[in-house]
Design a protein around this motif. Structure first.
Motif, short mmCIF file in Angstrom:
data_model
loop_
_atom_site.label_atom_id
_atom_site.label_comp_id
_atom_site.label_asym_id
_atom_site.label_seq_id
_atom_site.Cartn_x
_atom_site.Cartn_y
_atom_site.Cartn_z
N GLU A 12 -2.16 -9.67 7.81
CA GLU A 12 -2.34 -10.17 5.99
C GLU A 12 -2.56 -8.74 5.54
OE1 GLU A 12 -1.50 -12.88 4.10
OE2 GLU A 12 -0.54 -13.61 6.20
N PRO A 13 -2.44 -8.56 4.28
CA PRO A 13 -2.88 -7.39 3.47
C PRO A 13 -4.33 -7.56 3.61
CG PRO A 13 -1.20 -8.27 2.31
CD PRO A 13 -1.28 -9.38 3.30
N GLN A 14 -4.95 -6.36 3.76
CA GLN A 14 -6.49 -6.35 3.97
C GLN A 14 -6.88 -4.81 3.55
OE1 GLN A 14 -7.90 -5.39 7.97
NE2 GLN A 14 -5.62 -5.45 8.55
N SER A 15 -8.29 -4.94 2.79
CA SER A 15 -8.70 -3.79 2.20
C SER A 15 -9.29 -2.71 3.30
CB SER A 15 -10.07 -4.06 1.14
OG SER A 15 -9.69 -4.64 0.15
N VAL A 16 -9.10 -1.71 3.48
CA VAL A 16 -9.19 -0.58 4.23
C VAL A 16 -9.80 0.66 3.75
CG1 VAL A 16 -7.62 -1.63 6.12
CG2 VAL A 16 -6.77 0.13 4.89
N PHE A 17 -10.72 1.43 4.32
CA PHE A 17 -10.89 2.66 4.12
C PHE A 17 -10.06 3.55 4.98
CE2 PHE A 17 -14.93 0.74 2.45
CZ PHE A 17 -15.09 1.51 1.40
N VAL A 18 -9.65 4.87 4.22
CA VAL A 18 -9.11 5.96 4.76
C VAL A 18 -10.14 6.84 5.32
CG1 VAL A 18 -7.43 7.89 4.86
CG2 VAL A 18 -6.97 5.65 3.37
N LEU A 19 -10.16 6.77 6.71
CA LEU A 19 -11.30 8.01 7.31
C LEU A 19 -10.46 9.21 7.46
CD1 LEU A 19 -12.60 5.94 9.93
CD2 LEU A 19 -13.36 5.90 7.53
N ARG A 20 -9.22 9.37 7.97
CA ARG A 20 -8.47 10.75 8.26
C ARG A 20 -7.28 10.48 8.04
NH1 ARG A 20 -9.87 12.89 14.30
NH2 ARG A 20 -8.99 11.21 15.07
N ALA A 21 -6.37 11.38 8.04
CA ALA A 21 -4.90 11.43 8.11
C ALA A 21 -4.48 12.85 8.52
CB ALA A 21 -4.26 11.20 6.63
N ARG A 22 -3.55 12.83 9.25
CA ARG A 22 -3.02 14.14 10.01
C ARG A 22 -1.55 13.90 10.14
NH1 ARG A 22 -5.47 10.47 13.12
NH2 ARG A 22 -5.03 10.24 15.46
N PRO A 23 -0.84 15.16 10.22
CA PRO A 23 0.65 15.26 10.27
C PRO A 23 1.18 14.54 11.54
CG PRO A 23 -0.13 17.40 9.43
CD PRO A 23 -1.40 16.37 10.15
N TYR A 24 2.35 14.10 11.20
CA TYR A 24 3.03 13.19 12.43
C TYR A 24 4.57 13.61 12.41
CZ TYR A 24 4.77 9.57 15.35
OH TYR A 24 5.24 8.82 16.47
N LEU A 25 5.01 14.39 13.24
CA LEU A 25 6.54 14.54 13.19
C LEU A 25 6.80 15.49 11.82
CD1 LEU A 25 8.19 11.24 14.28
CD2 LEU A 25 7.55 13.32 15.81
N GLU A 26 8.11 15.51 11.41
CA GLU A 26 8.27 16.09 10.34
C GLU A 26 7.77 15.89 9.00
OE1 GLU A 26 12.20 18.33 8.40
OE2 GLU A 26 12.42 16.93 9.79
N HIS A 27 7.76 14.29 8.65
CA HIS A 27 7.30 14.02 7.29
C HIS A 27 6.55 12.92 7.56
CE1 HIS A 27 10.51 16.48 5.29
NE2 HIS A 27 11.44 16.01 6.05
N GLY A 28 5.90 12.68 8.28
CA GLY A 28 5.05 11.28 8.60
C GLY A 28 3.49 11.93 8.89
N GLN A 29 2.57 10.69 8.93
CA GLN A 29 1.25 10.79 9.20
C GLN A 29 0.65 9.87 9.92
OE1 GLN A 29 0.45 10.91 4.65
NE2 GLN A 29 -1.02 12.22 5.12
N LEU A 30 -0.31 10.08 10.83
CA LEU A 30 -1.05 9.23 11.30
C LEU A 30 -2.43 8.95 10.68
CD1 LEU A 30 -0.85 10.54 15.41
CD2 LEU A 30 0.42 8.65 14.26
N VAL A 31 -2.82 7.77 10.37
CA VAL A 31 -3.83 7.54 9.36
C VAL A 31 -4.74 6.53 9.88
CG1 VAL A 31 -4.34 6.68 7.02
CG2 VAL A 31 -2.44 7.51 7.45
N ASP A 32 -6.04 7.06 10.31
CA ASP A 32 -7.23 6.31 10.63
C ASP A 32 -7.76 5.39 9.64
OD1 ASP A 32 -6.90 7.21 13.46
OD2 ASP A 32 -7.89 8.99 12.68
N PHE A 33 -7.92 4.17 9.88
CA PHE A 33 -8.47 3.20 8.68
C PHE A 33 -9.53 2.60 9.36
CE2 PHE A 33 -3.72 2.62 8.03
CZ PHE A 33 -3.83 3.25 6.63
N PHE A 34 -10.51 2.17 8.47
CA PHE A 34 -11.63 1.31 8.94
C PHE A 34 -11.59 -0.06 7.88
CE2 PHE A 34 -16.43 0.54 8.66
CZ PHE A 34 -16.62 -0.33 10.00
N SER A 35 -11.46 -1.10 8.49
CA SER A 35 -11.40 -2.37 7.51
C SER A 35 -12.36 -3.42 8.28
CB SER A 35 -10.01 -3.00 7.91
OG SER A 35 -9.98 -3.81 9.01
#
Length: 244
Positions: A12-35
């Motif tokens: 289900e959709p949930q509220s999450v804080f973004v802790l950090r994001a880093r590049p992934y492949l050419e156009h993507g990102q890996l995003v660490d969340f805390f919920s």
């Protein structure tokens, strides 16, 4: 806001804080969340760095977003995301918030619900973002002590290693395994009256704040191992530049 995608096994959709994001492949990102519901979790957004992506500027640290994550592996797919709130932080408070994030990364187990810590983090971030806020040091100490308690390593402020009640007239050292140990003194000793004031949350005086900082460094350091906290180094550099 992005459109919903059929990925199977969506949460289900949930509220999450973004802790950090880093590049992934050419156009993507890996995003660490805390919920609140799932604790620490990592999601992948495969096109969020592409020039036309609506998510390009969304995954910023300390942002609160509403997200829908899919998949059964440790790496989740981000099916839906929209911004709920940005926190405006000064350079000093940004480094403090970065420190909170590092503590979460290193002290919490992935994908374990931590509702109390989520609320504690949310409140601390709110206080850091308030205009004119003073006294970031007490905020950090309260967060550290609360975090240690929430993960089962709380400091016993009431009795020493022998089981006796903390006395205001006695000096103590601190051992993460044994707690406060009666001590003959030394530069790292804690006065009993300082310990008692810390137990009551009385962090107003500089000497109690200094004692609380030493205590938290020792207690948290025992769980960090050899990990270096980059935010501490940057914070020291910033404070040095401000007082130069």
């Amino acid at each position: 806001m992005t459109g919903r995608t059929s990925l199977g096994r969506l949460t289900e959709p949930q509220s999450v804080f973004v802790l950090r994001a880093r590049p992934y492949l050419e156009h993507g990102q890996l995003v660490d969340f805390f919920s609140r519901e799932t604790g620490l979790v990592t999601g992948v957004s495969r096109h969020s760095r592409s020039p036309r992506s609506a998510l390009r500027a969304l995954f910023q640290p300390f942002s609160l977003i509403r997200a829908e994550l899919g998949g059964t592996s440790e790496l989740k797919s981000i099916a839906f995301a929209e911004l709920q709130r940005n926190y405006t932080l000064s350079p000093r408070e940004t480094l403090c918030a970065q420190y909170l994030n590092e503590l979460l990364f290193y002290l919490l187990e992935p994908e374990v619900p931590q509702p109390e810590i989520f609320e504690r983090y949310s409140r601390t971030l709110q206080h850091l973002s308030e205009q004119g806020v003073t006294g970031v040091e007490p905020l950090l100490r309260f967060f550290e002590l609360g975090l240690l308690s929430d993960i089962g390593y709380g400091v016993n402020f009431f009795t020493d290693s022998t089981g006796r009640e903390i006395s205001p007239d006695i000096l103590y050292s601190y051992d993460p395994g044994d707690g406060f140990v009666p001590s003959p003194g030394g530069p790292f000793a804690f006065r009993g009256d300082e310990i008692i004031r810390m137990s009551r949350g009385q962090m107003e005086s500089p000497e109690v704040l200094r004692a609380a900082k030493r205590l938290c460094r020792t207690a948290i350091g025992s769980h960090l191992g050899n990990r270096r906290l980059r935010s501490r180094e940057l914070y020291a550099e910033l404070c040095g530049a401000l007082t130069a």
